[in-house]
Design a protein around this motif. Structure first.
Motif, PDB file in Angstrom:
ATOM      1  N   VAL A   8      -1.145  16.208  -1.176  1.00 28.93           N
ATOM      2  CA  VAL A   8      -2.402  16.631  -0.502  1.00 28.93           C
ATOM      3  C   VAL A   8      -3.037  15.471   0.209  1.00 28.93           C
ATOM      4  O   VAL A   8      -2.219  14.636   1.118  1.00 28.93           O
ATOM      5  N   PHE A  63      -0.860  12.237   7.700  1.00 30.31           N
ATOM      6  CA  PHE A  63       0.056  12.010   6.753  1.00 30.31           C
ATOM      7  C   PHE A  63       1.420  12.227   6.982  1.00 30.31           C
ATOM      8  O   PHE A  63       2.547  11.547   6.466  1.00 30.31           O
ATOM      9  N   THR A 100       3.910  16.350   2.290  1.00 31.96           N
ATOM     10  CA  THR A 100       2.794  15.689   1.889  1.00 31.96           C
ATOM     11  C   THR A 100       1.660  16.202   0.992  1.00 31.96           C
ATOM     12  O   THR A 100       1.328  18.032   1.030  1.00 31.96           O
ATOM     13  N   VAL A 143       0.154  10.402  -2.462  1.00 33.14           N
ATOM     14  CA  VAL A 143      -0.255   9.201  -2.935  1.00 33.14           C
ATOM     15  C   VAL A 143      -2.308   9.824  -2.923  1.00 33.14           C
ATOM     16  O   VAL A 143      -3.057   8.550  -3.490  1.00 33.14           O
ATOM     17  N   CYS A 144      -3.095  10.912  -2.252  1.00 32.22           N
ATOM     18  CA  CYS A 144      -3.806  11.592  -2.470  1.00 32.22           C
ATOM     19  C   CYS A 144      -3.884  12.421  -3.540  1.00 32.22           C
ATOM     20  O   CYS A 144      -5.283  13.434  -4.485  1.00 32.22           O
ATOM     21  N   ALA A 157       0.254   5.563  -4.575  1.00 36.61           N
ATOM     22  CA  ALA A 157      -0.848   3.960  -4.238  1.00 36.61           C
ATOM     23  C   ALA A 157      -1.136   3.554  -5.183  1.00 36.61           C
ATOM     24  O   ALA A 157      -2.172   4.958  -6.239  1.00 36.61           O
ATOM     25  N   ARG A 209       2.835  10.542   9.585  1.00 41.46           N
ATOM     26  CA  ARG A 209       3.332   9.449   9.305  1.00 41.46           C
ATOM     27  C   ARG A 209       4.300   8.869   8.375  1.00 41.46           C
ATOM     28  O   ARG A 209       4.960   8.455   9.258  1.00 41.46           O
ATOM     29  N   MET A 259       6.235   4.731   0.896  1.00 36.72           N
ATOM     30  CA  MET A 259       7.215   6.336   2.726  1.00 36.72           C
ATOM     31  C   MET A 259       7.382   4.744   3.272  1.00 36.72           C
ATOM     32  O   MET A 259       9.284   5.741   3.212  1.00 36.72           O
ATOM     33  N   GLN A 284      -4.642   2.808  -5.535  1.00 36.85           N
ATOM     34  CA  GLN A 284      -6.208   2.685  -5.133  1.00 36.85           C
ATOM     35  C   GLN A 284      -6.742   4.239  -4.990  1.00 36.85           C
ATOM     36  O   GLN A 284      -8.150   4.038  -4.338  1.00 36.85           O
ATOM     37  N   LYS A 285      -5.799   5.144  -5.467  1.00 38.42           N
ATOM     38  CA  LYS A 285      -7.092   6.750  -5.419  1.00 38.42           C
ATOM     39  C   LYS A 285      -7.045   7.377  -7.456  1.00 38.42           C
ATOM     40  O   LYS A 285      -7.471   6.143  -7.729  1.00 38.42           O
ATOM     41  N   SER A 307       0.795  -1.279  -0.251  1.00 36.77           N
ATOM     42  CA  SER A 307       0.063  -0.631  -0.228  1.00 36.77           C
ATOM     43  C   SER A 307       0.821   1.361  -0.226  1.00 36.77           C
ATOM     44  O   SER A 307       2.126   0.978   0.216  1.00 36.77           O
ATOM     45  N   GLY A 308      -0.168   2.245   0.768  1.00 35.74           N
ATOM     46  CA  GLY A 308       1.150   3.591  -0.392  1.00 35.74           C
ATOM     47  C   GLY A 308       2.593   3.743   1.479  1.00 35.74           C
ATOM     48  O   GLY A 308       2.912   4.425   1.091  1.00 35.74           O
ATOM     49  N   THR A 309       1.961   2.923   2.046  1.00 32.17           N
ATOM     50  CA  THR A 309       2.625   3.028   3.690  1.00 32.17           C
ATOM     51  C   THR A 309       3.789   2.495   3.099  1.00 32.17           C
ATOM     52  O   THR A 309       5.234   2.675   3.910  1.00 32.17           O
ATOM     53  N   ASP A 356       5.274  13.027  -1.096  1.00 34.77           N
ATOM     54  CA  ASP A 356       3.505  12.039  -0.664  1.00 34.77           C
ATOM     55  C   ASP A 356       2.643  12.036  -1.643  1.00 34.77           C
ATOM     56  O   ASP A 356       1.232  13.295  -1.348  1.00 34.77           O
ATOM     57  N   THR A 403      -4.519  13.431   3.066  1.00 38.18           N
ATOM     58  CA  THR A 403      -5.712  13.653   3.780  1.00 38.18           C
ATOM     59  C   THR A 403      -6.708  12.944   4.422  1.00 38.18           C
ATOM     60  O   THR A 403      -8.210  13.361   4.473  1.00 38.18           O
TER      61      THR A 403
HETATM   62  N1  PMP Z   1      -0.083   9.360   2.505  1.00 40.98           N
HETATM   63  C1  PMP Z   1      -1.805   9.869   2.132  1.00 40.98           C
HETATM   64  C2  PMP Z   1      -1.471  11.469   1.537  1.00 40.98           C
HETATM   65  C3  PMP Z   1      -2.861   8.696   1.825  1.00 40.98           C
HETATM   66  O1  PMP Z   1      -3.504   9.573   1.433  1.00 40.98           O
HETATM   67  C4  PMP Z   1      -2.607   7.446   2.156  1.00 40.98           C
HETATM   68  C5  PMP Z   1      -3.766   6.786   2.664  1.00 40.98           C
HETATM   69  N2  PMP Z   1      -5.082   7.467   2.952  1.00 40.98           N
HETATM   70  C6  PMP Z   1      -1.335   7.160   2.701  1.00 40.98           C
HETATM   71  C7  PMP Z   1      -0.288   8.252   2.853  1.00 40.98           C
HETATM   72  C8  PMP Z   1      -1.112   5.944   3.000  1.00 40.98           C
HETATM   73  O2  PMP Z   1      -1.317   4.856   1.858  1.00 40.98           O
HETATM   74  P1  PMP Z   1      -1.775   3.684   2.574  1.00 40.98           P
HETATM   75  O3  PMP Z   1      -3.588   3.625   3.214  1.00 40.98           O
HETATM   76  O4  PMP Z   1      -2.291   2.720   1.073  1.00 40.98           O
HETATM   77  O5  PMP Z   1      -1.184   2.534   3.050  1.00 40.98           O
END
Ligand code: PMP
Length: 390
Positions: free
Chosen positions: A138, A90, A136, A167-168, A188, A93, A68, A190-191, A63-65, A165, A140
Motif C-alpha cells: 500500500v 514510498f 509497495t 509498512v502500510c 513498521a 524511496r 527498507m 506504528q500502523k 522506523s519503517g525506513t 514494503d 501511503t
Molecule cells: N513505506 C510505506 C508504505 C510507508 O507508509 C512508510 C511510512 N509512512 C514508510 C515506508 C516509511 O516508514 P517510516 O516513516 O516508519 O520510516
C-alpha cells in the motif's frame, strides 16, 4: 479530561490501552526471563501475521525506513539490477535506497492514483535480468494497493527476488507471504501492527536468505548487517539470551501484547474488519461528493482513504477545521498532487465509530469552508455500510 484529538492519520494510529500500558511498565533488563519470553513469543507470532512459517523474523529498533534500508543493504550488491513497481512516494524511496547500495534501478511508473499493469511489469521483467523486484503493498502517499499476489507470481516466473514494503499493509491487508511467493516483507510498528513508532520488522524468506548468504561483497551498513542480527533473533526465538545492540525493551513487550490481540482476533477476521471499515469510510466520503486519489475502486487500499478536496476548499484551512472538530488527519504527500488531497488512516484498533466521528469532523470542516452538501450524508452513508457488514 482527555487532552487529545482522535488520531486518524495513516500512522502512527490509535493504540490499544493494554499496549500503551506495556510502554509504561518499568523497563527490565534485555536479559530478564520475562523479556526473553515476550521476545520469543513475539517472534513466533510474527510468522502468523506474515503467514510465513518458513521465514526468519527480524525486529530492530528503528522506523519503517530502516526496515527498507536493511533489505537494501543486505540484498543488493553493486551492479545488481532492481525493478521497482512504482505506485507513489514510498516506491520512489525504495529506488533511492537500492541505488545507494549500488543497484541499477528500473522503475515501472504510472500517473498518480494508478498502478502499473501486470503486462507493463511483465514486459519490464522480460527486458532485462533483474535480481530483485520491490512492490509497495500500500503506497501511503496515494492509497493505492498493489496486486502483490499476481506480481509475486510474475517475479517467481522470472526468477527475481520479490520484496514487499508492507509498512502500510501488514496486519491490515491480506498477505500470504509463503503461499504467494514473496521473498521478503518488511513493515513498521506504528500502523496496522498497533504499537507506537520505533520498531522495524522484517520477515526474510529462504530465497532472500540464500541470496544474502551467497553475497561476494561486504555489507555497507554496520547496524543493518544481518550477520550481526540473525544469531540474536535465533537465540531469542529459542528463549536464550544474546546481545548485539540493546533491544527496545518496552516496545517489544508492547509488540508481544499487540500480536497476541491480533492472533485472538485472527488474521482473516482482522483483514475483513479493515475492509468493512474502509468501505464505510469510502462510502461516507463519496456521499459527500468527494472523489479519491486511486483512479479505480479496485486500486484503493483498505488501510487508508485519500479523498480529493472539492473545488474551492483550501487544504490548510480544511485540516485546521477538522482538528478543531477533534480529529487529526493528514495532508497530501505525493509532490505532484500534494495540495489536492488529504488522507484518513484507518488501521489497527480502529472502529466504525472512529470513522463516523471522523466523517462528522470532515462535514463540519467542509461546511466551514463553504462547501455545499447534504448535511449528515457522509455520516449516514458510513453507518449504513457499517451496519450491513456487522
Ligand atoms: N513505506 C510505506 C508504505 C510507508 O507508509 C512508510 C511510512 N509512512 C514508510 C515506508 C516509511 O516508514 P517510516 O516513516 O516508519 O520510516
Amino acid at each position: 479530561m482527555k487532552n487529545r484529538t482522535l488520531l486518524m492519520i495513516p500512522g502512527p494510529v490509535e493504540f490499544e490501552p493494554t499496549v500503551m500500558a506495556a510502554m509504561g511498565e518499568p523497563t527490565t533488563s534485555h536479559l530478564a526471563p520475562a523479556f526473553i519470553d515476550a521476545f520469543s513469543q513475539a517472534l513466533q507470532d510474527l510468522h502468523v501475521v506474515f503467514d510465513s512459517p518458513s521465514g526468519q523474523p527480524l525486529v530492530l529498533a528503528g522506523s519503517g525506513t530502516l526496515a527498507m534500508d536493511t533489505a537494501g543493504a543486505n540484498l543488493v550488491e553493486p551492479g545488481d539490477k532492481a525493478l521497482v513497481v512504482d505506485t507513489g512516494y514510498f516506491s520512489e524511496r525504495f529506488s533511492l535506497i537500492l541505488e545507494r547500495y549500488g543497484a541499477q534501478v528500473t522503475r515501472v511508473s504510472t500517473s498518480p492514483g494508478s498502478r502499473p499493469s501486470l503486462e507493463q511489469v511483465k514486459s519490464a521483467l522480460e527486458s532485462d535480468s533483474f535480481k530483485l523486484m520491490t512492490i509497495t503493498h500500500v503506497d501511503t502517499s496515494t492509497a493505492v494497493i498493489a496486486e502483490v499476489k499476481a506480481l509475486a507470481a510474475l517475479g517467481r516466473q522470472y526468477g527475481v527476488l520479490v520484496v514487499v514494503d508492507g509498512v502500510c499493509s501488514v496486519a491490515g491487508e491480506e498477505l500470504h507471504m509463503d503461499n504467494w511467493g514473496v521473498d521478503l516483507t518488511l513493515t513498521a510498528s506504528q500502523k496496522a501492527i498497533g504499537v507506537p513508532p520505533g520498531l522495524a520488522l522484517l520477515m526474510i524468506g529462504p530465497r532472500a536468505m540464500e541470496a544474502f548468504q551467497k553475497r561476494s561483497t561486504p555489507i555497507l551498513n554496520y547496524y543493518a548487517d544481518w550477520t550481526n542480527w540473525l544469531p540474536i533473533m535465533q537465540a531469542y526465538e529459542e528463549r536464550k539470551t544474546s546481545y548485539f545492540g540493546t533491544p527496545p525493551v518496552n516496545l517489544i513487550f508492547a509488540l508481544n501484547i499487540s500480536l497476541k490481540q491480533i492472533l485472538v482476533e485472527g488474521m482473516p477476521a482482522r483483514v475483513a474488519r479493515h475492509i468493512a471499515i474502509s468501505q464505510a469510510c469510502k462510502a461516507g466520503v463519496q456521499a459527500l461528493g468527494l472523489s479519491q486519489v486511486p483512479l479505480r475502486p479496485e486500486y484503493a487500499a483498505h488501510t487508508l482513504t485519500a479523498p480529493r478536496y472539492p473545488i474551492g476548499v483550501n487544504g490548510t484551512e480544511f485540516l485546521t477545521m477538522v482538528l478543531q472538530a477533534g480529529v487529526t488527519l493528514a495532508g497530501g504527500l505525493l509532490p505532484a498532487i500534494r495540495n489536492e488531497y488529504f488522507r484518513i488512516g484507518h488501521m489497527g484498533a480502529v472502529t466504525l465509530s472512529d470513522v463516523v466521528v471522523t466523517l462528522g469532523a470532515i462535514e463540519s470542516a467542509l461546511a466551514g469552508c463553504g462547501y455545499e452538501f447534504t448535511p449528515n450524508a457522509g455520516v449516514e452513508a458510513a453507518q449504513a455500510i457499517g451496519k450491513k457488514s456487522t
